[in-house]
Scaffold this active site. Sequence first.
Site, PDB file in Angstrom:
ATOM      1  N   GLU A 177       3.775   1.927   3.864  1.00 40.06           N
ATOM      2  CA  GLU A 177       4.396   2.004   5.267  1.00 40.06           C
ATOM      3  C   GLU A 177       4.527   0.769   5.966  1.00 40.06           C
ATOM      4  O   GLU A 177       5.490   0.460   6.812  1.00 40.06           O
ATOM      5  CB  GLU A 177       3.868   3.293   6.175  1.00 40.06           C
ATOM      6  N   TYR A 206       5.467   4.410  14.886  1.00 37.88           N
ATOM      7  CA  TYR A 206       5.989   5.075  13.593  1.00 37.88           C
ATOM      8  C   TYR A 206       5.133   5.108  12.754  1.00 37.88           C
ATOM      9  O   TYR A 206       4.957   6.041  11.890  1.00 37.88           O
ATOM     10  CB  TYR A 206       7.282   4.244  13.274  1.00 37.88           C
ATOM     11  N   ASP A 240      12.081   6.286  12.902  1.00 37.52           N
ATOM     12  CA  ASP A 240      12.395   4.920  12.373  1.00 37.52           C
ATOM     13  C   ASP A 240      14.052   4.587  12.647  1.00 37.52           C
ATOM     14  O   ASP A 240      14.481   5.272  13.284  1.00 37.52           O
ATOM     15  CB  ASP A 240      12.016   4.604  10.967  1.00 37.52           C
TER      16      ASP A 240
END
Length: 362
Positions: A37, A120, A138
């Site tokens: 991520e 996020y 996102d």
Amino acid sequence: MRQPLFKLKRLLQWYRRHRRDLPWRRTRDPYRIWVSEVMLQQTQAATVIPYYHRFLKCFPAVHALSRARPDRLMKLWEGLGYYARARNLHAAAKQIMTLHGGRIPRRPEVFSTLPGAGPYTTAAVLSIAFGAPMAAVDGNVKRVVARLYDIGRPILPNDKEITGIAQAVLEDGTDRQVTNAGDFNQAMMELGARICTPRRPACPRCPLRSDCRAFRAGTVLERPVSTPRAARPHLRVVAGVVKKNGRVLIGRRPDRGLLGGLWEFPGGKIEAGETPQQALRRELREELCVDTRVSPMAAAVRHAYTHFSVTLSGHLCIIRRGRLHPTVHSRLRWVKPAKLDSVAMPEANRKLLRELRLRNLI
DNA sequence: TAGCCGTGGGG
DNA sequence: TCCCCAAGGCT
């Protein structure tokens, strides 16, 4: 919620059928999901894949990352950009070892205290790894929701309406056991990356087109509403390849700021009225406290950053007088030219190095 | 909060 | 060639 929920089952069905087989979808290890991520921030999946494999081979778990040597870490990140992500990841790994017993925190209010973990990333990691019911918003999700609801205003960085819609749909889906949070978040992002793309959306193949207000209104290409951007200035920059005894001089940029922690050829901006050679002599005097002789331009390259672009001209140099004393770099090193491949350098310096090697100048 | 922070791909 | 954009976060 301003509108009835869209048909979640269709989205999930589409996702199960069309999801890409990405490496971070083959694990439930929260550490690996976290690394993915962070790498995926502002970076496309195809770019991340080779970096992801190399990184995890060197640092397979939090404790290994926490003990990483910074130069080795930066070399693994070289070319991926946004280098603060790597420094933050390292600092976060140390924090996890000292404060959390080496385990990735499961609670959002704790995870989000890690350096580099914003809204996020916190939602993405905790939903995918632990099933936490948090909507990960996102750029994909913003675009998908802005089109589904035909939102005719610019979307803010932390947009309450978008987040509210995504969160409500997620909770509805988990309540009805249509999906889990991780699959929902990934399905939304996958739809944005594969179907609901910015330029050429594939609406005929979209599982949600019957619910899409922008599709019905013919405004898909106008959503989300874009805001004008500032023009990027162009800078002329010089770099010095200072040679001595078959070695060349490189300096390590300070950890904070642009390209922090990377090694580069010394140099800097050409000021108004200066020739490149004059500018480089001045920069080397200011940065290294030495008087140099500078050759005419040996090679030049162009490079674009986010907020400006540069033409970088490289010059061969020798030191005439003075003792090296760095005023901006955290360290200096004399290295054999072949060894330049083993340190992390900015892409613009890599381009220049390739040109110099083509000409057998280094 | 708006500017800063990289690089590669696509149109 | 140029511009936009990408699984954002920090200050």
